[in-house]
Design a protein around this motif. Structure first.
Motif, short mmCIF file in Angstrom:
data_model
loop_
_atom_site.label_atom_id
_atom_site.label_comp_id
_atom_site.label_asym_id
_atom_site.label_seq_id
_atom_site.Cartn_x
_atom_site.Cartn_y
_atom_site.Cartn_z
N LEU A 154 6.34 -9.10 0.69
CA LEU A 154 7.14 -8.15 -0.08
C LEU A 154 6.63 -7.91 -1.49
O LEU A 154 7.07 -6.97 -2.15
CB LEU A 154 8.58 -8.64 -0.14
N THR A 155 5.72 -8.75 -1.98
CA THR A 155 5.14 -8.52 -3.30
C THR A 155 3.99 -7.53 -3.24
O THR A 155 3.44 -7.15 -4.28
CB THR A 155 4.64 -9.84 -3.90
N GLU A 156 3.61 -7.12 -2.03
CA GLU A 156 2.53 -6.16 -1.85
C GLU A 156 3.11 -4.76 -1.59
O GLU A 156 4.21 -4.62 -1.06
CB GLU A 156 1.64 -6.57 -0.67
N PRO A 157 2.35 -3.71 -1.93
CA PRO A 157 2.85 -2.34 -1.74
C PRO A 157 3.12 -2.02 -0.27
O PRO A 157 2.40 -2.48 0.62
CB PRO A 157 1.70 -1.47 -2.28
N VAL A 158 4.14 -1.23 -0.04
CA VAL A 158 4.38 -0.66 1.28
C VAL A 158 3.30 0.39 1.53
O VAL A 158 3.01 1.22 0.67
CB VAL A 158 5.77 0.00 1.36
#
Length: 741
Positions: free
Chosen positions: A172-176
């Motif tokens: 979740l800390t990475e971009p969608v």
């Protein structure tokens, strides 16, 4: 469990890093300014390509993008072409620091027209790219469609329906990111190897573009009017289709652990498809009117002695140097480091090495089994070195059968103790046209069944007969379930047949017609979202990760539905039909959800566990299934051992969750200054004195929320509350640039 210890010192970390740099950080990005002032003279085209030419193409294609990047931020690479592909390519890239973040872009242009082949962009991160993203998948698709218009002038690319779920398994800390594939079509029929892939970030930014480019031209195509009817071919496939029982290795990528499932898959001979005009089977050698079912036959019938038992680090290094030695002019081999670690349950030496030449270097890793002294992971990268006297015109001297014989000999030479556990290839050898080699897979055999995911792969040069690569994808300490209480072969075959559909497409097969010709082929496809694999015990269809591909439940909840469904569909939270979002969550489940959400647990456990192997709780020993999660949480500061037990089955209170999330944000030290914090809540007196600072920071930063001016510090955290806190934590970690990999 993964252990890790040094068996030797790093010899030259700086040199090793040269070969591992991403495209953004090549020599030109490291200060080779002179390259930007030198135009590239291309004799074949009789033209000169300059940085200004490439800059002009970028501005034509991206008139409003990269507003903060100026001309001086761009760097130009040299012209190049791939092996066996004379198409000339040119690189342009930029890297810049904006708002304390690295922004970078990379472009590859091809041919005289400087057509864009590849594009990658890493913009400044913002909360809009994180879940819940600003753009939905449908909105992102519109962005991708519009972007495609820049390159789709009558070329007939059409969107391929996305087989993957909306929810990504990325942390979740990475971009969608949304990925869209467009296939080029001829007469309304997709061409298998001509496609465009576009990725769009959660804020609507196009982050990457890739178009397959071929040097071939003047293609010929089968006439669609002459194809046989789909029903005729479908009947032929139905008659030939047969379920095969196998073992399948299923890896848990969050921990690195693995288990075995009994599965059914379609017989491999039918998977390649059928020629749409002749009705013949497609094989690697061309067309065949019949299918050849190859019997399972071991490489050797009796065990062979190990190459060198109980290998030392010094002998492993000497073995590697002998195998990797080269007499190529101007090339120097350097062993950078040797590490003793474990891989798939085996103790191994991982040897990092580099080939240095000119002002550059290329490197990778060779892996040697400590117990047997056998090379279980090797790749010959010498031919990838871009040397001036390199000769790529050597003629092919070995047939497929001769290269197979060579491959068998290499298995016996380099991994003899494994040979009796593996069978001769049951699938056809694959010809690699880019380097004129043949790739063979030797499957493992256990209890008379093939093992999917456990094999020896060997790649042999068809020009010289040399070993190009060898890898043992093997697993030790595996419990092989008995093939009992499973579906019958007839039942599994019926399941396959019920889901069988045909896909008509053009394929370029060098042994059918010629390499300038596209043949029409019907290819079998099965249940959408699956990997054509059925759980032999339950009859469920499995995805590529070995998970049931049936629709996962969608949770309804007044405040946390979106967060819960993301975690469920990403595989972070596993639930069944009895799941209650407002039920209390255990510490074990909460720890797993948090770590799987904000860190790549597999890599973290593999590389960080050795640092904390002596730290744990009395009730979480090294053989406990939660051990890798606990040790990783300890290494990050999320947990500490001030309490001697973890109590995994106990419930988690609000103030305990506050301590966890503040520890994850590296704020434990200021949180310990509990006396400086003032809690203006009606139940503040119920907060433990030692957790007062953690609670104040967690609520002050918005990670946890009070209700009616009450903290309820001792209340049990529910699944819904945990899901919301997890999303907020991910956003804060991204904002503070905390990377817990």
């Amino acid at each position: 469990m993964v252990t890790f210890k040094k068996a030797g010192a790093m010899l030259s970390a700086t040199a090793l890093s040269v070969g591992l740099l991403a495209p953004m950080a090549s020599a030109s990005m490291l200060g080779n300014e002179r390259m930007d002032t030198l135009p590239i003279q291309v004799a074949q085209m009789n033209t000169t390509v300059t940085k200004e030419d490439l800059m002009k193409r970028v501005r034509e294609l991206f008139p409003n993008e990269f507003p903060n990047v100026t001309e001086k931020d761009f760097r130009m690479g040299s012209g190049f072409s791939h092996p066996k592909d004379s198409t000339l390519r040119y690189e342009l890239r930029f890297m810049k620091q904006i708002d304390n973040q690295h922004v970078s872009g990379y472009f590859t242009f091809v041919g005289e027209a400087l057509e864009l082949e590849q594009f990658y962009y890493q913009p400044v991160n913002s909360k809009d790219v994180l879940f819940p993203a600003k753009y939905s998948k449908e909105e992102a698709q519109k962005v991708a469609n519009k972007f495609l218009e820049k390159f789709n002038e009558g070329e007939g690319y059409e969107l391929v329906p996305n087989e993957y779920d909306y929810y990504s398994s990325s942390i979740l800390t990475e971009p969608v990111q949304y990925s869209f594939m467009y296939a080029k079509k001829k007469s309304g029929i997709p061409i298998l190897d001509q496609s465009i892939n576009i990725r769009v970030l959660g804020d609507g930014t196009v982050s990457s573009f890739y178009r397959t480019t071929s040097e071939k031209n003047n293609f010929t195509f089968d006439d669609p009017a002459k194809k046989q009817s789909e029903s005729v071919i479908a009947n032929r496939l139905q008659d030939a289709l047969k379920a095969q029982l196998s073992y399948k290795i299923v890896t848990d990528y969050s921990t690195g652990d693995y288990k075995v499932k009994l599965v059914y898959q379609p017989n491999s001979q039918v998977v390649s498809g059928v020629h749409a005009q002749s009705g013949e089977w497609l094989t690697s050698d061309g067309l065949s009117s019949t299918l050849s079912a190859q019997a399972i036959k071991p490489i050797v019938t009796a065990p062979l002695a190990a190459k060198q038992a109980n290998l030392t680090a010094e002998k492993a290094q000497a073995m590697a140097q002998k195998l990797l030695a080269t007499d190529q002019k101007g090339v120097k081999l350097t062993v950078e480091s040797i590490e003793e670690t474990t891989e798939a349950g085996k103790a191994v030496y991982s040897i990092h090495y580099m080939y240095h030449y000119r002002n550059s270097g290329t490197g990778t890793t060779i892996t040697i089994d400590k117990a047997t002294g056998e090379v279980i992971n090797y790749s010959d990268i010498k031919n990838s070195l871009e040397l001036e006297d390199e000769d790529n015109d050597t003629e092919v001297k070995f047939t497929k059968q001769q290269t197979l014989d060579k491959a068998i000999a290499y298995v016996k030479e380099w991994v003899p103790s494994y040979a009796h556990q593996y069978a001769l290839p049951v699938d056809e050898g694959q010809h690699e046209s880019y380097n004129d080699s043949y790739y063979f897979t030797f499957p493992r055999i256990v209890n008379g069944l093939m093992v999917v995911g456990d094999n020896i792969s060997v790649n042999v040069d068809a020009k010289t007969g040399a070993l190009v690569s060898l890898r043992v994808n093997g697993f030790d300490d595996v419990e092989w379930p008995a093939a009992t209480e499973v579906l019958t072969e007839q039942e599994a075959t019926k399941l396959l047949k019920n889901e069988l559909k045909l896909k008509l497409q053009y394929v370029n097969h060098s042994n059918v017609e010629n390499d300038q010709h596209y043949s029409l082929a019907y290819q079998p496809v099965f249940k959408e979202g699956s990997s054509a694999t059925i759980d032999a015990k339950t009859g469920e269809w499995l995805d590529v990760y070995g998970m049931a591909s049936s629709n996962k439940p969608k949770i309804k909840h007044p405040t946390a539905a979106e967060e819960l469904n993301y975690l469920i569909h990403a595989g972070i939270l596993e639930v069944d039909g009895t799941f209650n979002p407002d039920a209390s969550v255990t510490k074990e489940e909460a720890l797993k959800v948090l770590l799987k959400s904000v860190t790549y647990m597999y890599y973290s456990s593999k590389y960080n566990e050795y640092e904390t192997s002596n730290q744990s709780f009395n009730d979480i020993t090294s053989d406990h299934p939660l051990y890798s999660f606990v040790t990783h949480a300890l290494s990050m500061g999320m947990l500490d051992t001030s309490f001697k037990t973890f109590n995994p089955t106990g419930t988690l209170s609000n103030q305990e969750l506050a301590k966890w999330v503040i520890g994850m944000l590296k704020l434990d030290k200021p949180a310990q200054l509990s006396d400086i914090y003032e809690l203006k809540y009606s139940d503040a007196a119920q907060v433990s004195q030692e957790l007062r600072g953690h609670v104040a920071l967690a609520y002050g930063l918005g990670l946890l929320e009070a209700e009616n001016n009450q903290l309820k510090p001792n209340s049990e955290v529910t699944y819904a509350q945990l899901a919301q806190a997890t999303i907020r934590l991910a956003h804060k970690m991204n904002e503070y640039e905390i990377r817990n990999y």
